[in-house]
Design a protein around this motif. Structure first.
Motif, PDB file in Angstrom:
ATOM      1  N   PHE A 244       0.850  -1.192   0.000  1.00 32.26           N
ATOM      2  CA  PHE A 244       0.000   0.000   0.000  1.00 32.26           C
ATOM      3  C   PHE A 244       0.888   1.245   0.000  1.00 32.26           C
ATOM      4  N   LYS A 245       0.646   2.118  -0.946  1.00 31.65           N
ATOM      5  CA  LYS A 245       1.462   3.326  -1.095  1.00 31.65           C
ATOM      6  C   LYS A 245       0.918   4.444  -0.212  1.00 31.65           C
ATOM      7  N   SER A 246       1.831   5.167   0.411  1.00 36.91           N
ATOM      8  CA  SER A 246       1.470   6.298   1.272  1.00 36.91           C
ATOM      9  C   SER A 246       1.890   7.603   0.603  1.00 36.91           C
ATOM     10  N   ASN A 247       0.980   8.582   0.580  1.00 39.77           N
ATOM     11  CA  ASN A 247       1.249   9.882  -0.026  1.00 39.77           C
ATOM     12  C   ASN A 247       1.557  10.961   1.001  1.00 39.77           C
ATOM     13  N   VAL A 248       1.587  10.567   2.277  1.00 34.65           N
ATOM     14  CA  VAL A 248       1.856  11.536   3.340  1.00 34.65           C
ATOM     15  C   VAL A 248       3.094  11.106   4.107  1.00 34.65           C
ATOM     16  N   ALA A 249       3.824  12.099   4.613  1.00 32.47           N
ATOM     17  CA  ALA A 249       5.054  11.803   5.363  1.00 32.47           C
ATOM     18  C   ALA A 249       4.782  11.566   6.836  1.00 32.47           C
ATOM     19  N   GLU A 250       3.595  11.936   7.299  1.00 31.36           N
ATOM     20  CA  GLU A 250       3.263  11.786   8.709  1.00 31.36           C
ATOM     21  C   GLU A 250       2.865  10.347   9.014  1.00 31.36           C
ATOM     22  N   GLY A 251       2.742  10.082  10.310  1.00 30.24           N
ATOM     23  CA  GLY A 251       2.310   8.763  10.735  1.00 30.24           C
ATOM     24  C   GLY A 251       3.458   7.823  10.998  1.00 30.24           C
ATOM     25  N   LEU A 252       3.105   6.633  11.482  1.00 31.77           N
ATOM     26  CA  LEU A 252       4.097   5.617  11.829  1.00 31.77           C
ATOM     27  C   LEU A 252       4.777   5.088  10.579  1.00 31.77           C
ATOM     28  N   ASP A 253       6.100   5.007  10.630  1.00 35.02           N
ATOM     29  CA  ASP A 253       6.837   4.449   9.499  1.00 35.02           C
ATOM     30  C   ASP A 253       6.486   2.966   9.335  1.00 35.02           C
ATOM     31  N   LYS A 254       6.432   2.513   8.092  1.00 34.97           N
ATOM     32  CA  LYS A 254       6.036   1.137   7.818  1.00 34.97           C
ATOM     33  C   LYS A 254       6.996   0.132   8.432  1.00 34.97           C
ATOM     34  N   VAL A 255       8.257   0.486   8.530  1.00 31.61           N
ATOM     35  CA  VAL A 255       9.232  -0.428   9.129  1.00 31.61           C
ATOM     36  C   VAL A 255       8.851  -0.751  10.564  1.00 31.61           C
ATOM     37  N   TYR A 256       8.461   0.260  11.314  1.00 29.94           N
ATOM     38  CA  TYR A 256       8.057   0.034  12.701  1.00 29.94           C
ATOM     39  C   TYR A 256       6.727  -0.713  12.772  1.00 29.94           C
ATOM     40  N   GLY A 257       5.878  -0.463  11.805  1.00 32.36           N
ATOM     41  CA  GLY A 257       4.627  -1.224  11.744  1.00 32.36           C
ATOM     42  C   GLY A 257       4.883  -2.694  11.522  1.00 32.36           C
ATOM     43  N   ILE A 258       5.856  -3.011  10.641  1.00 36.62           N
ATOM     44  CA  ILE A 258       6.219  -4.407  10.387  1.00 36.62           C
ATOM     45  C   ILE A 258       6.817  -5.043  11.637  1.00 36.62           C
ATOM     46  N   LEU A 259       7.724  -4.320  12.301  1.00 31.27           N
ATOM     47  CA  LEU A 259       8.349  -4.848  13.518  1.00 31.27           C
ATOM     48  C   LEU A 259       7.312  -5.091  14.617  1.00 31.27           C
ATOM     49  N   LEU A 260       6.379  -4.165  14.755  1.00 29.30           N
ATOM     50  CA  LEU A 260       5.321  -4.332  15.755  1.00 29.30           C
ATOM     51  C   LEU A 260       4.493  -5.583  15.463  1.00 29.30           C
ATOM     52  N   THR A 261       4.170  -5.771  14.192  1.00 31.13           N
ATOM     53  CA  THR A 261       3.382  -6.943  13.813  1.00 31.13           C
ATOM     54  C   THR A 261       4.182  -8.224  14.015  1.00 31.13           C
ATOM     55  N   TYR A 262       5.482  -8.168  13.760  1.00 30.23           N
ATOM     56  CA  TYR A 262       6.331  -9.339  14.001  1.00 30.23           C
ATOM     57  C   TYR A 262       6.323  -9.748  15.471  1.00 30.23           C
ATOM     58  N   VAL A 263       6.412  -8.774  16.348  1.00 32.75           N
ATOM     59  CA  VAL A 263       6.410  -9.070  17.783  1.00 32.75           C
ATOM     60  C   VAL A 263       5.117  -9.781  18.177  1.00 32.75           C
ATOM     61  N   VAL A 264       3.994  -9.245  17.704  1.00 34.81           N
ATOM     62  CA  VAL A 264       2.700  -9.862  18.009  1.00 34.81           C
ATOM     63  C   VAL A 264       2.605 -11.253  17.377  1.00 34.81           C
ATOM     64  N   THR A 265       3.130 -11.399  16.162  1.00 34.75           N
ATOM     65  CA  THR A 265       3.086 -12.693  15.474  1.00 34.75           C
ATOM     66  C   THR A 265       3.863 -13.749  16.244  1.00 34.75           C
ATOM     67  N   ILE A 266       5.049 -13.386  16.743  1.00 37.02           N
ATOM     68  CA  ILE A 266       5.858 -14.336  17.514  1.00 37.02           C
ATOM     69  C   ILE A 266       5.127 -14.759  18.788  1.00 37.02           C
ATOM     70  N   ILE A 267       4.495 -13.805  19.446  1.00 36.79           N
ATOM     71  CA  ILE A 267       3.733 -14.122  20.662  1.00 36.79           C
ATOM     72  C   ILE A 267       2.573 -15.062  20.344  1.00 36.79           C
ATOM     73  N   VAL A 268       1.865 -14.754  19.267  1.00 33.43           N
ATOM     74  CA  VAL A 268       0.717 -15.582  18.862  1.00 33.43           C
ATOM     75  C   VAL A 268       1.167 -16.990  18.508  1.00 33.43           C
ATOM     76  N   LEU A 269       2.229 -17.109  17.697  1.00 32.42           N
ATOM     77  CA  LEU A 269       2.719 -18.426  17.303  1.00 32.42           C
ATOM     78  C   LEU A 269       3.202 -19.221  18.513  1.00 32.42           C
ATOM     79  N   TYR A 270       3.797 -18.538  19.482  1.00 34.48           N
ATOM     80  CA  TYR A 270       4.247 -19.219  20.693  1.00 34.48           C
ATOM     81  C   TYR A 270       3.049 -19.782  21.472  1.00 34.48           C
ATOM     82  N   MET A 271       2.016 -18.974  21.600  1.00 35.08           N
ATOM     83  CA  MET A 271       0.836 -19.420  22.350  1.00 35.08           C
ATOM     84  C   MET A 271       0.118 -20.555  21.635  1.00 35.08           C
ATOM     85  N   VAL A 272       0.008 -20.436  20.310  1.00 34.08           N
ATOM     86  CA  VAL A 272      -0.645 -21.503  19.548  1.00 34.08           C
ATOM     87  C   VAL A 272       0.179 -22.779  19.590  1.00 34.08           C
ATOM     88  N   SER A 273       1.507 -22.637  19.507  1.00 34.21           N
ATOM     89  CA  SER A 273       2.373 -23.819  19.515  1.00 34.21           C
ATOM     90  C   SER A 273       2.272 -24.575  20.840  1.00 34.21           C
TER      91      SER A 273
END
Length: 296
Positions: A244-273
């Motif tokens: 998804f392309k962003s036309n504004v410079a404001e807001g959370l950078d996508k890199v941090y959004g990916i890292l945040l989602t990774y953290v949650v994903t690891i927690i979820v996979l750990y609980m499911v495992s």
């Protein structure tokens, strides 16, 4: 003579003076014939039965299946191009992919329990004795009596419950990833985001489907398809967010959004495992019983 048609009593003659019907046996025969003709005419005038109409729910299911198969094949052939084209109208197809992904791991566990036991106890035996267990472990551990105990593996516990937990975990991951997109000030609907995420998930789901077939055939490489399919979601997250392309410079950078989602994903996979590991332990105890003690 009494008229057989209207009941009028006539003194003489061949016809009734009241209704004009013939008197005597001929009148009775004509009356019976007229009644038969009327019945026959009435019978043939009944409308013909209409052909049975097809079941609308069955037809809808067939239509959805055809649409999904086409969508799935396109996602396998060109994942990136297909994902970038999808919009909200592919929400249902993406949901079907999520369901397939969620139930695939429990199904592989359920169908491949024998192969998993061989791998688990083969590894334990090699670690303890320092020797390769080989086929002797298979014949010693999974003899005919133990194989007969496979019925103790509960489909409800292994497949249904774990599929629900896996689906909930996926829903949490998608919700966090979508929240990161909103923090990045991207104006997109949840259905559009979900549809694109589900389209990128087609390839890992395809690997899982191959793994299910291999687990049915008791071919142990299905475990590799299971592992790669699980790791596949780690690629789906950044691909979806960065598509998804962003036309504004404001807001959370996508890199941090990916890292945040990774953290949650690891927690979820750990609980499911943890749930999966618990079910594996149950399978081992139900099927092998005291066989472990006799082997080690």
């Amino acid at each position: 003579m009494q008229c057989s048609n209207c009941g009028h009593l006539n003194k003489s003659g061949k016809f009734c003076v009241k209704c004009g019907s013939k008197l005597g046996e001929e009148g009775v025969k004509e009356q019976v014939a007229a009644t038969a003709d009327h019945s026959a005419t009435h019978t043939y005038s009944q409308p013909a039965s209409q052909p049975a109409q097809p079941n609308q729910h069955v037809e809808n299911a067939k239509h959805i299946s055809k649409m999904y198969i086409g969508y799935f094949m396109q996602g396998l052939k060109a994942p990136l191009a297909t994902a970038q084209r999808v919009r909200e109208e592919q929400f249902i197809n993406a949901l079907i992919t999520f369901i397939l992904y969620a139930i695939s791991i429990p199904l592989m566990m359920y169908f491949g329990w024998k192969t998993m036991l061989v791998k688990i106890f083969g590894g334990l035996s090699s670690a303890i004795t320092g020797e390769d267990a080989g086929d002797s472990l298979v014949s010693g551990l999974l003899d005919s009596d133990l194989v007969g105990e496979a019925g103790k593996v509960s489909f409800v516990d292994v497949v249904l419950k774990q599929s629900i937990f896996m689906f909930i975990g996926l829903a949490v991951i998608v919700a966090v990833a979508y929240g990161a997109m909103k923090l990045a000030k991207l104006d997109i609907s949840f259905k559009s985001f979900f549809a694109r995420f589900g389209t990128f998930l087609i390839v890992p789901t395809g690997l899982f489907i191959v793994g299910i077939v291999l687990s049915l055939l008791h071919i142990d490489i299905f475990l590799y398809f299971l592992l790669v399919g699980l790791l596949g979601i780690l690629f789906v997250i950044p691909l979806t967010i960065t598509s998804f392309k962003s036309n504004v410079a404001e807001g959370l950078d996508k890199v941090y959004g990916i890292l945040l989602t990774y953290v949650v994903t690891i927690i979820v996979l750990y609980m499911v495992s943890k749930g999966f590991v618990g079910e594996i332990k149950t399978i081992v105890l139900n099927i092998t019983g005291d066989a472990i003690d006799s082997l080690f």
